[in-house]
Write a protein that holds these residues in place. Structure first.
Motif, PDB file in Angstrom:
ATOM      1  N   ILE A 295       0.839  -1.205   0.000  1.00  0.00           N
ATOM      2  CA  ILE A 295       0.000   0.000   0.000  1.00  0.00           C
ATOM      3  C   ILE A 295       0.870   1.249   0.000  1.00  0.00           C
ATOM      4  O   ILE A 295       0.618   2.195  -0.752  1.00  0.00           O
ATOM      5  CB  ILE A 295      -0.967  -0.024   1.202  1.00  0.00           C
ATOM      6  CG1 ILE A 295      -2.078  -1.040   0.928  1.00  0.00           C
ATOM      7  CG2 ILE A 295      -1.544   1.363   1.480  1.00  0.00           C
ATOM      8  CD1 ILE A 295      -2.975  -1.329   2.106  1.00  0.00           C
TER       9      ILE A 295
ATOM     10  N   LEU B 185      -6.160   1.114  -5.341  1.00  0.00           N
ATOM     11  CA  LEU B 185      -4.727   0.782  -5.412  1.00  0.00           C
ATOM     12  C   LEU B 185      -4.491  -0.563  -6.084  1.00  0.00           C
ATOM     13  O   LEU B 185      -3.733  -1.394  -5.600  1.00  0.00           O
ATOM     14  CB  LEU B 185      -4.085   0.834  -4.022  1.00  0.00           C
ATOM     15  CG  LEU B 185      -4.163   2.180  -3.303  1.00  0.00           C
ATOM     16  CD1 LEU B 185      -3.631   2.064  -1.881  1.00  0.00           C
ATOM     17  CD2 LEU B 185      -3.420   3.262  -4.080  1.00  0.00           C
TER      18      LEU B 185
ATOM     19  N   LEU C 183      -5.452  -3.629  -3.815  1.00  0.00           N
ATOM     20  CA  LEU C 183      -4.868  -3.761  -2.477  1.00  0.00           C
ATOM     21  C   LEU C 183      -5.828  -3.369  -1.361  1.00  0.00           C
ATOM     22  O   LEU C 183      -5.647  -3.752  -0.214  1.00  0.00           O
ATOM     23  CB  LEU C 183      -3.602  -2.912  -2.366  1.00  0.00           C
ATOM     24  CG  LEU C 183      -2.437  -3.338  -3.246  1.00  0.00           C
ATOM     25  CD1 LEU C 183      -1.324  -2.300  -3.195  1.00  0.00           C
ATOM     26  CD2 LEU C 183      -1.926  -4.701  -2.808  1.00  0.00           C
ATOM     27  N   ALA C 184      -6.842  -2.560  -1.684  1.00  0.00           N
ATOM     28  CA  ALA C 184      -7.772  -2.053  -0.671  1.00  0.00           C
ATOM     29  C   ALA C 184      -9.145  -1.870  -1.291  1.00  0.00           C
ATOM     30  O   ALA C 184      -9.298  -1.902  -2.512  1.00  0.00           O
ATOM     31  CB  ALA C 184      -7.256  -0.731  -0.123  1.00  0.00           C
TER      32      ALA C 184
ATOM     33  N   ILE D 267      -7.271   4.435   4.433  1.00  0.00           N
ATOM     34  CA  ILE D 267      -7.456   3.305   3.514  1.00  0.00           C
ATOM     35  C   ILE D 267      -8.232   2.226   4.265  1.00  0.00           C
ATOM     36  O   ILE D 267      -7.901   1.898   5.412  1.00  0.00           O
ATOM     37  CB  ILE D 267      -6.092   2.760   3.050  1.00  0.00           C
ATOM     38  CG1 ILE D 267      -5.319   3.872   2.344  1.00  0.00           C
ATOM     39  CG2 ILE D 267      -6.264   1.557   2.152  1.00  0.00           C
ATOM     40  CD1 ILE D 267      -3.848   3.741   2.439  1.00  0.00           C
TER      41      ILE D 267
END
Length: 142
Positions: A6, A104, A107-108, A138
């Motif tokens: 991240i 991302l 990733l999130a 996030i």
């Protein structure tokens, strides 16, 4: 969520949107100016029941030259605008992806630039820079 990935992804989206910035997904020992990097991380686990959603706050820093007081602060100010070609906020939030996509690159689940804080001079090694912190929130699966 993978904290290291991240932090790197935040630097990558800023680099893609503002190529004039030197961007790092870690705290560099040497600061090539102007510089953006992902710094401290705070993690709140289990924001939903069980092992559901986690929330990560990444404190990023933006440092610019302190060649003289006026031009250094003007350079910093242009990056801290809410929108425009040099806006850090706008650059980071491109990492949210299109509606329905993960943030991302998967990733999130989502991200948001929460605030700018600590607008001041920063000492790194033996050099002083004008800078500010950008806090990015996030959220994603734990």
């Amino acid at each position: 969520m993978d904290v290291g990935a991240i932090r790197k992804a935040l630097a990558d989206v800023v680099r893609d949107e503002i190529p004039s910035l030197n961007c790092f997904g870690y705290v560099p020992d040497d600061v090539p100016e102007p510089c953006f990097y992902s710094g401290e991380v705070e993690i709140d686990f289990d924001k939903t029941f069980g092992r559901g959603m986690d929330e990560i706050a990444v404190t990023c820093r933006l440092l610019v030259s302190r060649a003289d007081d006026r031009s250094g602060q003007e350079a910093l100010d242009k990056y801290l605008a809410g929108s425009g070609p040099d806006s850090i906020k706008q650059a980071i939030e491109t990492g949210r992806g299109a509606p329905g996509q993960s943030a991302l690159g998967g990733l999130a689940d989502d991200l948001h630039v929460q605030r700018v804080q600590a607008y001041r001079q920063y000492l790194v090694g033996d050099r002083t820079y004008y800078g500010a912190e950008i806090v990015v929130r996030i959220i994603g699966r734990g």
